[in-house]
Design a protein around this motif. Structure first.
Motif, short mmCIF file in Angstrom:
data_model
loop_
_atom_site.label_atom_id
_atom_site.label_comp_id
_atom_site.label_asym_id
_atom_site.label_seq_id
_atom_site.Cartn_x
_atom_site.Cartn_y
_atom_site.Cartn_z
N THR A 31 5.08 -4.63 -2.31
CA THR A 31 3.86 -3.84 -2.31
C THR A 31 3.24 -3.84 -0.92
O THR A 31 3.70 -4.52 0.00
N ALA A 32 2.20 -3.05 -0.75
CA ALA A 32 1.45 -2.96 0.51
C ALA A 32 2.37 -2.62 1.67
O ALA A 32 2.30 -3.24 2.73
N HIS A 70 -1.76 0.15 -3.29
CA HIS A 70 -2.26 -1.19 -3.00
C HIS A 70 -3.55 -1.08 -2.18
O HIS A 70 -3.63 -0.27 -1.24
N GLN A 72 -4.66 -2.86 0.16
CA GLN A 72 -4.40 -3.08 1.59
C GLN A 72 -3.81 -1.84 2.23
O GLN A 72 -4.07 -1.56 3.41
N ASP A 73 -3.02 -1.08 1.48
CA ASP A 73 -2.49 0.18 2.01
C ASP A 73 -3.62 1.18 2.21
O ASP A 73 -3.67 1.88 3.23
#
Length: 280
Positions: A31-32, A70, A72-73
């Motif tokens: 992820t991210a 995500h 953070q994305d």
């Protein structure tokens, strides 16, 4: 860093991020992916610029693969707008304004709109959505086809004689002919994703034959990146049950076999996923 080295770093970073997006679309990797691309980059500024180059396609795993965006994305994409802020007022469309800033403004809007949509799936993107709250303003206008009646009535084969000539025909009338128009639509291919709507999408729906002719011409010229970008529009139209004059699936498979790097591979994968979502 020299200008040439800077451009090389930006191009390499964009290719790397496109590869990460392709992996995510195919369910590979963690992820991210956007945040990791920035965190692990030797040149974080180049990595943030890459976010804007790959643009709205970073949300393909969310829109077409069912992956959640995500946080953070989302933060990394927002940071790219902070470091490379778009113009406060979008530039006018050609011929009143220069083409490249207008194209960039459309691609930035698509990125901002899909950031809002994927971060909050209940929020519509495009007309009817909260465009005033986006990180990039929505431009006006769309690529204009000089003679849409001719482009939608003529046969596709008759005008392909220049496929290998390298000529670039001039516009006829207030817009551009189907060759230049289809290339311009290809330059806006990151808008060819579900969840977006606007005048560019309306232009695509109004001239599917011009898109089909442009994609065929690009394949004959072995300009596979341009072909893949145009085919994305055909795939989106077919997914929306808009009649198209050719089946884009064989073209997608043909382009997949030719390879050509992560950017082309991502375009082809997105087109394939769009076809998989076709409604009956």
């Amino acid at each position: 860093m020299s200008p040439d080295r800077s451009q090389t770093a930006y191009a390499e970073s964009a290719a790397g991020l496109a590869s990460r997006a392709l992996d995510a679309l195919q369910g590979i990797g963690g992820t991210a992916m956007v945040a990791q691309h920035v965190e692990r980059a030797e040149d974080p500024k180049a990595a943030l610029a890459a976010i804007r180059v790959v643009g709205a396609d970073l949300f393909a795993p969310c829109l077409l693969g069912g992956a959640a965006l995500h946080p953070q994305d989302a933060a990394a994409v927002a940071q790219s707008f902070a470091v490379f802020p778009p113009a406060l007022s979008p530039p006018p469309p050609p011929p009143e304004g220069a083409a490249e800033p207008w194209l960039v403004a459309w691609r930035d809007w698509a990125t901002a709109a899909l950031l809002a949509r994927c971060a909050d799936p209940a929020e519509p993107a495009g007309p009817g959505g909260a465009d005033e709250g986006l990180l990039a303003p929505r431009p006006s206008g769309a690529p204009v086809l000089a003679d849409i009646a001719q482009a939608t009535a003529a046969g596709a084969g008759a005008d392909l004689a220049d496929a290998g000539s390298g000529t670039r025909p001039d516009a006829t009338g207030p817009g551009t002919d189907w060759r230049q128009w289809s290339v311009r639509m290809g330059q806006l291919s990151t808008l060819a994703l579900p969840g977006l709507a606007g005048p560019v999408h309306d232009a695509a729906r109004a001239a599917p034959l011009a898109l089909a002719r442009g994609a065929t011409r690009a394949v004959l010229r072995r300009d596979f990146p341009t072909a893949a970008r145009i085919v994305r529009w055909l795939a989106l139209l077919k997914a929306e049950s808009v009649p198209v004059p050719l089946d884009p699936a064989p073209l997608v498979e043909h382009l997949r076999l030719h390879g050509g790097g992560p950017r082309l591979a991502l375009d082809v994968a997105i087109a394939g996923r769009l076809l998989a979502t076709e409604t009956s």
